[in-house]
Design an enzyme around this catalytic site. Structure first.
Site, short mmCIF file in Angstrom:
data_model
loop_
_atom_site.label_atom_id
_atom_site.label_comp_id
_atom_site.label_asym_id
_atom_site.label_seq_id
_atom_site.Cartn_x
_atom_site.Cartn_y
_atom_site.Cartn_z
N GLU A 1 42.29 53.28 39.43
CA GLU A 1 43.39 53.29 40.39
C GLU A 1 43.09 52.19 41.39
OE1 GLU A 1 45.46 53.29 43.41
OE2 GLU A 1 44.24 55.00 44.05
N CYS B 1 46.58 52.16 49.25
CA CYS B 1 46.84 51.33 48.06
C CYS B 1 48.33 51.23 47.80
CB CYS B 1 46.12 51.91 46.85
SG CYS B 1 46.51 53.63 46.50
#
Length: 527
Positions: free
Chosen positions: A251, A285
């Protein structure tokens, strides 16, 4: 102040250890914890201990493992405010956001406790008589999990909870700036009934972790790697795992676009952009990278957006603020380097300054002592276009770009052109436009009339391209990351049956034709 070390059956950090001070980013004189960072061999030793514990844990019935997950959720709930306060102190996340992050652990546990009774296999029909085919999910073994500082409680739970539920043991390397939060969670795991050795907490820096992981993979001690962090490091971990024919769960970063169509609710779009871009000081993110606004709305949106950002309350995270400090001292020069990417054709907007907030570079309405912490002005940069460094660089911090487009096809191209594919949003009332954007955008997560940030525990989370390798966290989809399929071929016919070779053939008359009238030639009575 605590002194923390890796939890390896009570052993110290081991050879190569050094000390790291985890400080409060809102008050740099406040040392939250002193951490003994382990060397590579300690990480490898943790993997050995996890391997020794893995058979016993895998043999524990899945519903019983689910009960341990339920215990974790209950203990986190009972300590929710204390954990949130520690999270605020250690990484500077405002109190409301910190409580929301702790709630995400509870939600994750609530979802996965039931999955202990739903690790279903399948029965598959055989092409042979007196034969049964089955499939089963099996735990992989040892999972090495490496997590980032911006979500030091929620994101580890996305890995650790399903990994444990599926019967794996875990070696967890948290980010150094969030060492105290990690230690608190490790204590909760132990008190919830996770057996000794099943979760190994290792405090280490990046180089020691990479070297320790490399040794553990060479020795066959790790079966799965989960990593949340930068694309650059993700590439290195992916290459390392590839040498051992493993596929990591990655990720990574994002340059998450938001498209504002001509029919958008402008006020809602502005609120979505503000939250997407500046919640957690832009240190997510999924934080908004660039807003792409249709030519017909560009100037009005820019004016409203810049005004809203100028009015954001910023300061000490225990106060009523929109965002607090950057997470740790190393993040400040990196954020200042992003401001250096502003070019002559760009324009900075708002009545605030740029860079770090100080007495000489003040911000109206700032709460707290700017000299005590790592506070930065929010930045809105218009005039973004393909080819700019700000178009393709993930700017981890309170900076949002803004550009314009003429058609939805152009907007989709702009949304994809940087190579990232984590999250994206579109604001529109047109259902057809929303679906066109969804089909054309490469992001793993799409929002319609909502922000680029935010996740729910039962929905898959993850990205494509530079944002990840297609693996997904959360919900039932993450179970594929922590189990492998085993097929069983059970023949009770008493004779050797060779698949494909001994299958009974069903014949067909290939000479059959329909007459021109469209009716078959009668055979017997034609029925």
């Amino acid at each position: 102040m605590q002194t923390l070390s890796s939890l390896l059956a009570g052993k110290p950090a081991g050879p190569g250890a050094r000390t790291y001070a985890s400080v409060n980013p809102a008050d740099l004189d406040d040392v939250v914890a002193t951490v003994e960072l382990a060397g590579p061999e300690t990480f490898a030793e943790a993997c050995r201990q996890a391997r020794e514990a893995s058979r016993r844990w895998a043999a524990t019935p899945a519903p019983v493992r689910g009960q341990v997950i339920a215990n974790i959720g209950r203990l986190v709930g009972a300590n929710k405010r204390a954990l949130a306060a520690l999270l605020t102190r250690e990484i500077g996340k405002p109190a409301g956001e910190a409580l929301g992050e702790i709630q995400e652990i509870i939600d994750t546990c609530d979802f996965f406790l039931g999955e202990g009774r739903r690790l279903y296999g399948q029965t598959v029909p055989s092409e042979m008589p007196d034969k049964e085919l089955y499939t089963y999910r099996k735990p992989l073994g040892v999972a090495a999990v490496i997590t980032a500082a911006n979500f030091p409680a929620a994101v580890p739970s996305w890995y650790i909870v399903p990994a444990l539920l599926c019967g794996n043991t875990v070696v967890w390397k948290p980010a150094e700036p969030a060492a105290a939060v990690a230690d608190a969670l490790a204590q909760i795991f132990a008190h919830a009934g996770v057996p000794a050795g099943v979760v190994q907490l290792v405090h280490a820096d990046g180089p020691a972790t990479f070297e320790g992981l490399s040794r553990a993979l060479e020795q066959g001690l790790v079966d799965k790697v989960g990593f949340t962090g930068s694309t650059e490091v993700g590439r290195r971990i992916s290459a390392l795992c590839g040498e051992h024919l493993q596929s990591p769960c990655l990720e990574l970063g994002g340059k998450n676009p938001m498209v504002v169509e001509p029919d958008a609710d402008l006020d809602l779009a502005v609120r979505g952009a503000v939250f997407s871009g500046f919640a957690t000081a832009g240190q997510r993110c999924t934080s908004l990278g660039t807003v792409w606004v249709h030519d017909s709305l560009h100037d009005e949106f820019l004016c409203r957006f810049a005004d809203a950002v100028s009015a954001l309350p910023i300061g000490e995270p225990n106060a009523e603020v929109f965002y607090g400090p950057l997470i740790e001292p190393r993040y400040l020069p990196r954020f200042e380097s992003y401001l250096g990417l502003v070019e002559r054709h760009h324009k900075l907007h708002g009545s605030t300054g740029t860079g770090r907030i100080t007495a000489d570079n003040p911000r109206a309405g700032f709460t707290g002592d700017p000299a005590a912490g790592l506070y930065c002005h929010p930045a809105v940069v218009s005039g973004i276009r393909p080819g700019d460094a700000l178009y393709s660089t993930e700017t981890f911090g309170p900076l949002v770009g803004l550009g314009r487009y003429g058609s939805l096809d152009e907007a989709i191209e702009l949304a994809n052109g940087h190579g990232y594919g984590l999250s994206a949003a579109i604001y529109t009332r047109d259902v057809a436009a929303a679906h066109r954007f969804r089909r054309g955008c490469r992001a793993g997560m799409i929002s319609v009339n909502n922000s680029t940030v935010g996740a729910e525990a039962h929905l898959p989370f993850g990205g494509n391209g530079l944002s990840g390798n297609g693996s997904r966290q959360s919900g039932q989809w993450v179970i594929d990351q922590f189990t492998s399929w085993q097929s069983v071929n059970w023949d009770y016919s008493g004779v050797l049956q060779r698949a494909q070779m001994d299958v009974a053939e069903v014949t067909v008359d290939l000479g059959f034709t329909l007459p021109e009238a469209g009716r078959p030639t009668p055979a017997g009575n034609g029925r």
